[in-house]
Design an enzyme around this catalytic site. Structure first.
Site, mmCIF file in Angstrom:
data_model
loop_
_atom_site.group_PDB
_atom_site.id
_atom_site.type_symbol
_atom_site.label_atom_id
_atom_site.label_comp_id
_atom_site.label_asym_id
_atom_site.label_seq_id
_atom_site.Cartn_x
_atom_site.Cartn_y
_atom_site.Cartn_z
ATOM 1 N N ASP A 1 -2.698 5.729 -3.614
ATOM 2 C CA ASP A 1 -1.545 5.053 -3.021
ATOM 3 C C ASP A 1 -1.084 3.930 -3.946
ATOM 4 O OD1 ASP A 1 -3.737 3.409 -2.665
ATOM 5 O OD2 ASP A 1 -3.106 2.699 -0.696
ATOM 6 N N ASP B 1 -6.209 1.908 -3.726
ATOM 7 C CA ASP B 1 -7.473 1.849 -2.993
ATOM 8 C C ASP B 1 -7.693 3.063 -2.084
ATOM 9 O OD1 ASP B 1 -5.657 1.264 -0.959
ATOM 10 O OD2 ASP B 1 -6.761 -0.475 -0.204
ATOM 11 N N ASP C 1 -1.447 0.666 -4.223
ATOM 12 C CA ASP C 1 -2.354 -0.337 -4.789
ATOM 13 C C ASP C 1 -3.695 0.244 -5.199
ATOM 14 O OD1 ASP C 1 -2.925 -0.031 -1.987
ATOM 15 O OD2 ASP C 1 -4.112 -1.866 -2.049
ATOM 16 N N SER D 1 0.822 -1.200 0.000
ATOM 17 C CA SER D 1 0.000 0.000 0.000
ATOM 18 C C SER D 1 0.862 1.257 0.000
ATOM 19 C CB SER D 1 -0.953 -0.029 1.198
ATOM 20 O OG SER D 1 -1.871 1.027 1.165
#
Length: 477
Positions: A242, A246, A244, A101
């Site tokens: 960010d 999400d 990834d 993340s």
């Protein structure tokens, strides 16, 4: 191996995860799915990853372990986590997302998804127990990499179709929007979706090296970049996410980032939600918004999802969730633009980005003006990185030991009036400002959140709070 479940998934140093540990936890997850009846031998399981240097290797190791456990691995490539989750719901398949993340590039992690969505805390415990049982066996864990069927195009196509149906055609015409691409897996999809709605899109800052971007505590260096681009290209907004994809990042026309909980609120209003579930760290002004019932939880998507599910079981309709990082979740279906937006109970950066940009386009007003209209208390947050876990634990134990300790710790700042201990210590001071101390759930970081009536007071309060944390660390020496 120093790996642990945090607020969202398993996290640790890449050197600890990249090898037998990846195979261990992938095998444990497969065994848990099979033993609990959530999967049968031969069933598909999805695999996605971010752009970190270690992610391809960890992904390949997980693919091998999952295949040896008897599952059919479908490689979804470098897609946003919500895209992987959506594809899993569509196929009724479990999944793993290899991502750290927003945490530093030398760390990584795994997010786990059941066929019906993101795992809960009880699932984490079961996976951890299965991993412990495997470690106790005499035989070594096989970390041989494996192959997988390529399903990247299918996962990407489904997610793009979802996001291209949310707004009306040309809904963002007239807006000039920068996309800070850096190393987020959402970078190309953002460009395509925003252009689809008629925005004039300017890609910015694409990087071949992984850059950790924390949307909840945007670094001064990142803010300087955003402000420079906003001025240079005369942008109405800049969007990003960010690693990834999400957690959203949106800045106004000056390059100033909008708070994530504000993005979540606008997304909730956009879909017509009746109930919003959000952690204790989100802005206290949310409870003053008309027509929206707010439920508070601990920090972390599993807690938000659990509370959303409980709200649905209680007969509530129009249920969404969002976190202070802006990631927005939907627990019920919504009708938008004449089509059904199916529930996606995992963090998503695209829905809040589209919600806030569509509001700006519809009202033909700058984002800074729209933010001012909502008039939430000024809320800021920051973190101290590389803060030893034992030090943060000692600090929290000290502050929880009694009001005398807490009052003495806060004496240079203010007088405590009330305290919430839902997740960390959230202290309301005598002047009604708020300061909240909380160790990160997935990294060696200590976080500080503040709220005050003015920006200057909030900035001062945050600076003082971080100084008190550093002073405690220094005293432990």
């Amino acid at each position: 191996m120093s790996l642990k479940f945090g607020t969202s998934g398993l996290r640790g140093l890449s050197t600890d995860l990249n090898g037998p540990a990846a195979a261990l936890y992938a095998t444990a997850f497969a065994q848990y799915l099979l033993s609990s009846g959530q999967a049968s031998p031969g069933d598909p399981i999805l695999l996605g990853r971010d752009f970190r240097d270690s992610s391809p290797s960890i992904s390949a190791i997980c693919a091998g372990a999952l295949a040896r456990a008897g599952l059919t691995v479908l490689d979804c490539g470098t897609v946003p986590t919500p895209a992987l989750a959506l594809y899993g719901l569509e196929k009724g398949a479990a999944g793993l997302m290899i991502t750290g993340s927003h945490i530093p590039a030398d760390r990584n992690g795994i997010k786990f998804y059941r066929p019906d969505g993101e795992i809960a805390k009880i699932d984490e415990q079961a996976i951890g127990a299965a991993a412990d049982a495997l470690k106790a066996q005499a035989s070594a864990i096989d970390a041989t990499p494996g192959e997988a069927e390529d399903h990247a195009a299918q996962a990407e196509s489904l997610f793009l179709a979802r996001n291209k149906a949310i707004l009306a055609e040309g809904a963002l015409s007239g807006l000039k929007v920068g996309v800070y691409q850096h190393s987020t897996v959402a970078r190309d999809m953002f460009v395509e979706v925003l252009a689809h709605y008629g925005a004039d899109v300017v890609p910015l800052g694409r990087s071949a090296e992984f850059i950790p971007v924390d949307t909840e505590a945007v670094s001064p260096a990142t803010i300087d970049l955003l402000k420079g681009w906003a001025s240079e290209y005369k942008l109405d907004a800049i969007v990003s996410a960010d690693g990834d994809g999400d957690r959203p990042l949106v800045s106004d026309e000056t390059g100033l980032p909008l708070r994530g909980d504000l993005l979540g609120l606008i997304a909730a209003q956009f879909v017509g939600a009746m109930v919003a579930v959000t952690p204790i760290t989100s802005n206290s002004g949310l409870e003053r918004q008309e027509g929206l019932s707010v439920l508070r939880t601990r920090v972390g998507s599993p807690f938000v999802i659990e509370a959303m599910q409980e709200a649905v079981r209680d007969g509530k309709t129009g249920v969404v969730g969002f976190e202070a990082n802006g990631g927005t979740l939907t627990a019920t279906d919504f009708i938008l633009n004449g089509t059904m937006l199916k529930a996606l109970p995992t963090r998503d950066s695209f829905l809040p980005v589209l919600a806030v940009l569509s509001r700006a386009a519809h009202r033909q007003r700058p984002l800074s003006s729209i933010v001012a209209d909502i008039a939430l208390p000024v809320a800021l947050s920051d973190r101290i990185e590389n803060f030893p876990l034992e030090t943060s634990a000692a600090l929290m134990a000290h502050l929880r030991a009694g009001m005398d300790n807490l009052s003495a710790f806060l004496k240079p700042i203010g007088t405590p009036q009330s305290v919430s201990d839902i997740d960390g210590l959230r202290v309301t001071l005598s002047d009604l400002s708020i300061i909240h101390f909380r160790p990160s759930g997935n990294a060696p970081e200590m976080r500080c959140y503040v709220e005050a009536e003015t920006a200057g007071k909030a900035e001062s309060l945050l600076e003082q709070g971080l100084a008190r944390i550093r002073a405690f660390e220094s005293q432990r020496g």
